[in-house]
Scaffold this motif. Sequence first.
Motif, PDB file in Angstrom:
ATOM      1  N   GLU A  61      25.687  35.035  25.600  1.00  0.00           N
ATOM      2  CA  GLU A  61      24.827  34.221  24.733  1.00  0.00           C
ATOM      3  C   GLU A  61      24.034  33.202  25.538  1.00  0.00           C
ATOM      4  O   GLU A  61      22.850  32.973  25.268  1.00  0.00           O
ATOM      5  N   GLN A  62      24.656  32.603  26.537  1.00  0.00           N
ATOM      6  CA  GLN A  62      23.935  31.593  27.315  1.00  0.00           C
ATOM      7  C   GLN A  62      22.947  32.230  28.282  1.00  0.00           C
ATOM      8  O   GLN A  62      21.904  31.633  28.594  1.00  0.00           O
ATOM      9  N   ILE A  63      23.251  33.420  28.743  1.00  0.00           N
ATOM     10  CA  ILE A  63      22.274  34.159  29.539  1.00  0.00           C
ATOM     11  C   ILE A  63      21.032  34.432  28.701  1.00  0.00           C
ATOM     12  O   ILE A  63      19.892  34.212  29.136  1.00  0.00           O
TER      13      ILE A  63
ATOM     14  N   TYR B 257      15.349  32.995  27.030  1.00  0.00           N
ATOM     15  CA  TYR B 257      14.280  32.712  26.072  1.00  0.00           C
ATOM     16  C   TYR B 257      13.835  31.252  26.087  1.00  0.00           C
ATOM     17  O   TYR B 257      12.790  30.932  25.527  1.00  0.00           O
ATOM     18  N   ASP B 258      14.580  30.396  26.747  1.00  0.00           N
ATOM     19  CA  ASP B 258      14.141  29.014  26.897  1.00  0.00           C
ATOM     20  C   ASP B 258      13.045  28.862  27.940  1.00  0.00           C
ATOM     21  O   ASP B 258      12.464  27.798  28.080  1.00  0.00           O
ATOM     22  N   GLY B 259      12.792  29.903  28.699  1.00  0.00           N
ATOM     23  CA  GLY B 259      11.926  29.764  29.855  1.00  0.00           C
ATOM     24  C   GLY B 259      10.458  29.563  29.569  1.00  0.00           C
ATOM     25  O   GLY B 259       9.697  29.239  30.467  1.00  0.00           O
ATOM     26  N   ASP B 260       9.999  29.734  28.330  1.00  0.00           N
ATOM     27  CA  ASP B 260       8.585  29.606  28.017  1.00  0.00           C
ATOM     28  C   ASP B 260       8.468  28.897  26.669  1.00  0.00           C
ATOM     29  O   ASP B 260       9.011  29.360  25.667  1.00  0.00           O
ATOM     30  N   PRO B 261       7.743  27.777  26.609  1.00  0.00           N
ATOM     31  CA  PRO B 261       7.628  27.058  25.333  1.00  0.00           C
ATOM     32  C   PRO B 261       7.118  27.924  24.194  1.00  0.00           C
ATOM     33  O   PRO B 261       7.433  27.664  23.031  1.00  0.00           O
ATOM     34  N   GLU B 262       6.344  28.957  24.495  1.00  0.00           N
ATOM     35  CA  GLU B 262       5.823  29.812  23.421  1.00  0.00           C
ATOM     36  C   GLU B 262       6.946  30.522  22.677  1.00  0.00           C
ATOM     37  O   GLU B 262       6.801  30.869  21.516  1.00  0.00           O
ATOM     38  N   THR B 263       8.068  30.756  23.347  1.00  0.00           N
ATOM     39  CA  THR B 263       9.165  31.444  22.666  1.00  0.00           C
ATOM     40  C   THR B 263       9.816  30.563  21.612  1.00  0.00           C
ATOM     41  O   THR B 263      10.526  31.053  20.743  1.00  0.00           O
ATOM     42  N   TRP B 264       9.596  29.256  21.685  1.00  0.00           N
ATOM     43  CA  TRP B 264      10.157  28.389  20.649  1.00  0.00           C
ATOM     44  C   TRP B 264       9.584  28.771  19.293  1.00  0.00           C
ATOM     45  O   TRP B 264      10.291  28.808  18.296  1.00  0.00           O
TER      46      TRP B 264
ATOM     47  N   THR C 137      17.128  22.660  18.216  1.00  0.00           N
ATOM     48  CA  THR C 137      15.837  22.282  18.777  1.00  0.00           C
ATOM     49  C   THR C 137      15.491  23.232  19.910  1.00  0.00           C
ATOM     50  O   THR C 137      16.371  23.831  20.518  1.00  0.00           O
ATOM     51  N   PRO C 138      14.215  23.368  20.224  1.00  0.00           N
ATOM     52  CA  PRO C 138      13.851  24.199  21.367  1.00  0.00           C
ATOM     53  C   PRO C 138      14.353  23.574  22.654  1.00  0.00           C
ATOM     54  O   PRO C 138      14.509  22.362  22.763  1.00  0.00           O
ATOM     55  N   ASP C 139      14.618  24.389  23.629  1.00  0.00           N
ATOM     56  CA  ASP C 139      15.137  23.905  24.894  1.00  0.00           C
ATOM     57  C   ASP C 139      14.327  24.519  26.029  1.00  0.00           C
ATOM     58  O   ASP C 139      13.370  25.267  25.807  1.00  0.00           O
ATOM     59  N   PHE C 140      14.708  24.216  27.263  1.00  0.00           N
ATOM     60  CA  PHE C 140      14.007  24.739  28.417  1.00  0.00           C
ATOM     61  C   PHE C 140      14.995  24.864  29.557  1.00  0.00           C
ATOM     62  O   PHE C 140      15.811  23.972  29.795  1.00  0.00           O
ATOM     63  N   SER C 141      14.960  25.988  30.282  1.00  0.00           N
ATOM     64  CA  SER C 141      15.854  26.233  31.406  1.00  0.00           C
ATOM     65  C   SER C 141      15.021  26.455  32.655  1.00  0.00           C
ATOM     66  O   SER C 141      14.443  27.523  32.835  1.00  0.00           O
TER      67      SER C 141
ATOM     68  N   ILE D 136      10.679  19.544  35.314  1.00  0.00           N
ATOM     69  CA  ILE D 136      11.410  18.427  34.719  1.00  0.00           C
ATOM     70  C   ILE D 136      10.634  17.849  33.539  1.00  0.00           C
ATOM     71  O   ILE D 136      11.224  17.444  32.525  1.00  0.00           O
ATOM     72  N   ASN D 137       9.318  17.831  33.610  1.00  0.00           N
ATOM     73  CA  ASN D 137       8.527  17.364  32.461  1.00  0.00           C
ATOM     74  C   ASN D 137       8.737  18.265  31.251  1.00  0.00           C
ATOM     75  O   ASN D 137       8.873  17.785  30.120  1.00  0.00           O
ATOM     76  N   LYS D 138       8.770  19.585  31.470  1.00  0.00           N
ATOM     77  CA  LYS D 138       9.041  20.505  30.361  1.00  0.00           C
ATOM     78  C   LYS D 138      10.450  20.289  29.820  1.00  0.00           C
ATOM     79  O   LYS D 138      10.677  20.347  28.607  1.00  0.00           O
ATOM     80  N   LEU D 139      11.379  20.053  30.721  1.00  0.00           N
ATOM     81  CA  LEU D 139      12.756  19.834  30.290  1.00  0.00           C
ATOM     82  C   LEU D 139      12.858  18.580  29.428  1.00  0.00           C
ATOM     83  O   LEU D 139      13.558  18.561  28.407  1.00  0.00           O
TER      84      LEU D 139
END
Length: 487
Positions: free
Chosen positions: A111-113, A118-125, A140-144, A226-229
Amino acid sequence: MRRIAYGPVRDGWRLTNFSLGLTYNDTELPDGTMQSYWQEGPYYDFTAAEIEELETATSVLYEMCIEAGEWMVKQCPRRTVEGRKRGYFASICTPETCFLAKIGVPEYTHEQIIRTWYDGDPETWTHYDKDPDMRLPMQTPDFSPTVYGRFDLWYNGAGSGPKLLEFNAQTPTSLVEAAVVQWHWMDQTALTDHPWRQWNSIHERLVGWEAVPGEPGDPGAWRRNINKLREARTWLPEKPKIFFAYETSETSGEDRMNVAYLMATAEEAGYPVELIAMSQIGWDVAGDRVLFVPSPGQEHLAEPIDVIFMLYPWEWFWHEEGGKAFFRNMADPEKRGTVWIEPPYKAALLGNKALLPVLWMLFGDDPERGKYLLPSYFAESSAAAKLTSYAKKPVWGREGGSVTLVRDGVPITGQPSEYGADGRYIVQELRELPSFESLEGTVHPVIGSWLIDGEPAGMGIREGVGTEGLVTTNTCNFLPHVIEGKN
């Protein structure tokens, strides 16, 4: 692409390289003799057209890897809402129903993989909202963030066409020598007047550069990520502290210096940083937090870790005691779980050799993209049985360990190791590394093509000697390069 055997030898080059971070230069060979990892004198000379060819191949390969990762994720039953409703530790993934299970990734990590993928691109939110089947259990949306990676490529000059040998997606080293040492070598030897001089923007892409008249600036990989995070995790301060962890059992100092270099680039980008050992990562049972514990008995000085870069293989980490707690900690961003760089998907989806047969299955027949690939199959497949010349590689392996090369049905070299004990192997059509003559004998270079934040950023060259050198291992040398050097 030319190998220049007799280049300049700088006075005091060992001390110069040491001062730049190459503290692990001397390598002890199996016979007990010492060898210089950095080769002073010989170097490689490329044309601008060859560099463009390598850069294009790197971009296209990364695009294909992202599509291959998407394919792998879609094979996991836990991708769906219904699959996740079965419970975090329920067993619903089998080698027959789940690609990750087939290649040996523990089910509790899936699940975390998938989430970090899917956290890798803001569009996927937005994609989560539009497709209920893809919505993950988070509020909430996240970012990795992912900062770097390295393709190992076969290449023999203009027109030969680069070929992917493997993707070091999570824990690539040789960063210090590629980003810093060979750049200073180029400056000090003044072997080229070409405007590009060397394919090497690794450092600048990590820390960024200011705009100049007529050209845009770039914030760099650290600030951008880091700004995206912080957009996703609004409680983080403007300059969150980034911990950098390495494994102290690696005694040459290579891991420590690669991590220290990345830490220095993050600090140059403006972030507070701290270098720690993997053994100093602790766990707060009551608070469900990952902690930095300075030393045993100093738990009262422990500090929560919000963001950490770890040069340690996820495939080791998730089999160790406590691994489940760390993965649970990632599960919900609202719980302020620790953010790991590189994220788990870099190992599970991209950083193992199972990627190679997936790429070939998806793109082998594509005339534009498949030209960068070699036919690759799982070792137990009927297609693999038809190959008579191939490289046999463990799905989970490093530094050439347990890789065997077979030519016309006869093994020509192998590197026995502990890797591959689980019996999971792939085979890849044999493409022997190019050969050049040197004082040491016949040498075989492999191109290490670097990605910073998913963009081509530069090159480092490793070189092995003799038949054994057809497999790149930790005893192979590093050579610098220039673009269109002086005759």
